[in-house]
Design an enzyme around this catalytic site. Structure first.
Site, PDB file in Angstrom:
ATOM      1  N   TYR A 104      34.717  44.743  43.690  1.00  0.00           N
ATOM      2  CA  TYR A 104      34.149  46.079  43.901  1.00  0.00           C
ATOM      3  C   TYR A 104      35.259  47.044  44.314  1.00  0.00           C
ATOM      4  O   TYR A 104      36.277  46.641  44.878  1.00  0.00           O
ATOM      5  CB  TYR A 104      33.078  46.050  44.999  1.00  0.00           C
ATOM      6  CG  TYR A 104      31.834  45.298  44.613  1.00  0.00           C
ATOM      7  CD1 TYR A 104      30.729  45.965  44.108  1.00  0.00           C
ATOM      8  CD2 TYR A 104      31.776  43.909  44.732  1.00  0.00           C
ATOM      9  CE1 TYR A 104      29.585  45.273  43.744  1.00  0.00           C
ATOM     10  CE2 TYR A 104      30.640  43.211  44.368  1.00  0.00           C
ATOM     11  CZ  TYR A 104      29.545  43.900  43.874  1.00  0.00           C
ATOM     12  OH  TYR A 104      28.415  43.215  43.506  1.00  0.00           O
ATOM     13  N   ASP A 130      32.604  19.103  43.744  1.00  0.00           N
ATOM     14  CA  ASP A 130      31.369  18.651  44.391  1.00  0.00           C
ATOM     15  C   ASP A 130      30.278  19.724  44.291  1.00  0.00           C
ATOM     16  O   ASP A 130      30.467  20.785  43.692  1.00  0.00           O
ATOM     17  CB  ASP A 130      31.693  18.332  45.854  1.00  0.00           C
ATOM     18  CG  ASP A 130      30.667  17.430  46.519  1.00  0.00           C
ATOM     19  OD1 ASP A 130      29.675  17.058  45.861  1.00  0.00           O
ATOM     20  OD2 ASP A 130      30.860  17.102  47.704  1.00  0.00           O
ATOM     21  N   HIS A 180      36.839  34.660  41.066  1.00  0.00           N
ATOM     22  CA  HIS A 180      37.460  35.130  39.828  1.00  0.00           C
ATOM     23  C   HIS A 180      38.967  34.884  39.798  1.00  0.00           C
ATOM     24  O   HIS A 180      39.670  35.006  40.783  1.00  0.00           O
ATOM     25  CB  HIS A 180      37.164  36.616  39.592  1.00  0.00           C
ATOM     26  CG  HIS A 180      37.454  37.501  40.768  1.00  0.00           C
ATOM     27  ND1 HIS A 180      36.856  38.726  40.926  1.00  0.00           N
ATOM     28  CD2 HIS A 180      38.255  37.345  41.841  1.00  0.00           C
ATOM     29  CE1 HIS A 180      37.291  39.289  42.043  1.00  0.00           C
ATOM     30  NE2 HIS A 180      38.140  38.460  42.608  1.00  0.00           N
ATOM     31  N   SER A 228      41.975  34.860  42.546  1.00  0.00           N
ATOM     32  CA  SER A 228      43.383  34.868  42.116  1.00  0.00           C
ATOM     33  C   SER A 228      44.253  33.868  42.867  1.00  0.00           C
ATOM     34  O   SER A 228      45.479  34.006  42.893  1.00  0.00           O
ATOM     35  CB  SER A 228      43.981  36.273  42.251  1.00  0.00           C
ATOM     36  OG  SER A 228      43.282  37.189  41.430  1.00  0.00           O
TER      37      SER A 228
END
Length: 354
Positions: free
Chosen positions: A192, A240, A247, A266
């Site tokens: 955002y 798991d 992202h 990242s």
């Protein structure tokens, strides 16, 4: 070997291991070492369970060569391996345990498949699954009930997608991948930007998610797509349940991520890394190969050297061990300080008298 009962000698030959004991002993099932009876085969991997060896009624016990040297005098039927006993036991499971089939062979009539989708041979698609436009499902794949394969996504051959899995658009799933129920692969990342008026505006995420061969993904795990670059899980890694991978994260080959761990955007995880349960890793950092993170580790900066880490912020295990030892000594230190204070007070009183 299609029968359900085998002699110890037959099993040793099939597993390609040595045996000690009565080769004619018949075995027809598997069980934990504490519960095993005379018809069961079991294994010893963790030395914590060695206390059960003497009393075990198991018909045969798989142990390592090192363990055999310690316990050979117990007069048990042993299968002796140079591998992990747990791995050899897994081969026994495949002999004795018949997998449960869903009962829906082929493509169920309620499945929705777009005309442009490519479905290879020997695929099973269960009721109410959806395969979107230009998706490609490889040969011998299994798509569970209610699962969605998004547009332009690919699922490699012999992969098993359990019920209610969502694979979003432009996701690449490799060969022999297993995805457990409820997992979501390819959602938009949590990205955002805040406007001058304090409003949070979502950023479009154009990257893909790439899951390489032989990866396993647990139930209700989420792997988000990158904003520009791809999110990648490399070959052989195991994830798991309830894991969040944000992202543009890259997870290296043959790494393991335990339940409720979270990796922020990242960040690059190396090869053969183990991330303990509820560990949290901040974004935009790198984790070296062969790093082990203990449960609830909080990683705030890159880790550049292999080793065991824990705590928050993360630090080498040896350092944590020393700190814990010092904390344990605090009550005694408090007593010593109190005694010293009393001594100082007495000395001060004597000093004033003179």
């Amino acid at each position: 070997m299609s029968q359900s009962t085998y002699s110890l000698e037959q099993l040793a030959d099939f597993l390609k291991v040595e045996f000690q004991g009565n080769g004619a002993t018949l075995l027809s099932g598997v069980e934990e070492i504490e519960e095993a009876k005379t018809a069961h085969i079991t294994f010893l991997d963790n030395e914590k369970y060695a206390k059960h060896l003497k009393s075990s009624e198991a018909g045969a016990i798989i142990i390592s060569r090192t363990q055999f040297q310690k316990y050979r005098d117990l007069n048990k039927n042993f299968l002796i391996t140079s591998e992990s006993p747990s791995l050899v036991f897994q081969k026994c499971l495949e002999l004795f345990i018949t997998p449960v089939d869903s009962g829906f062979p082929g493509i169920h009539p309620t499945a929705v498949i777009h005309p442009t989708a490519i479905i290879e041979d020997h695929v099973c698609i269960e009721p109410y699954a959806v395969v979107c436009q230009h998706a490609h499902v490889g040969s011998a794949c299994h798509i569970g009930s209610g699962s969605v394969i998004g547009a332009y996504s690919t699922v490699g051959e012999h992969s098993y997608i359990h019920p209610r899995v969502v694979i979003r658009e432009r996701v690449s799933i490799g060969k022999r991948v297993i995805i457990q129920p409820g997992a979501v692969i390819g959602s938009c990342g949590f990205g955002y930007v805040t406007s001058a008026f304090g409003q949070h505006k979502h950023l479009k995420h154009l990257g893909k998610v790439i899951i390489e061969d032989d990866v396993e993904i647990g139930a209700n795990t989420t792997i988000d797509r990158g904003r520009f670059k791809h999110s990648v899980v490399r070959e052989g890694s195991k994830i798991d349940n309830l894991v969040q991978i944000a992202h543009q994260v890259e997870v290296g080959q043959h790494s393991m991520i335990v339940a409720q761990a979270g990796i922020a955007g990242s960040t690059k995880i190396g090869n053969h890394v183990i991330i303990g349960g509820q560990a949290g890793i901040t974004g935009h950092i790198c984790i070296a190969d062969h790093v082990i993170m203990m449960a609830q580790t909080g990683v705030t900066k890159s880790i550049t050297s292999p080793g065991i880490y824990g705590g928050a912020p993360a630090r080498p295990y040896q350092e944590i061990h020393r700190q814990v030892a010092k904390v344990r000594n605090l009550p005694r230190l408090e007593e010593r300080i109190a005694a010293l204070e009393k001594l100082v007070q007495k000395l001060e009183a004597l000093s004033e008298q003179h």
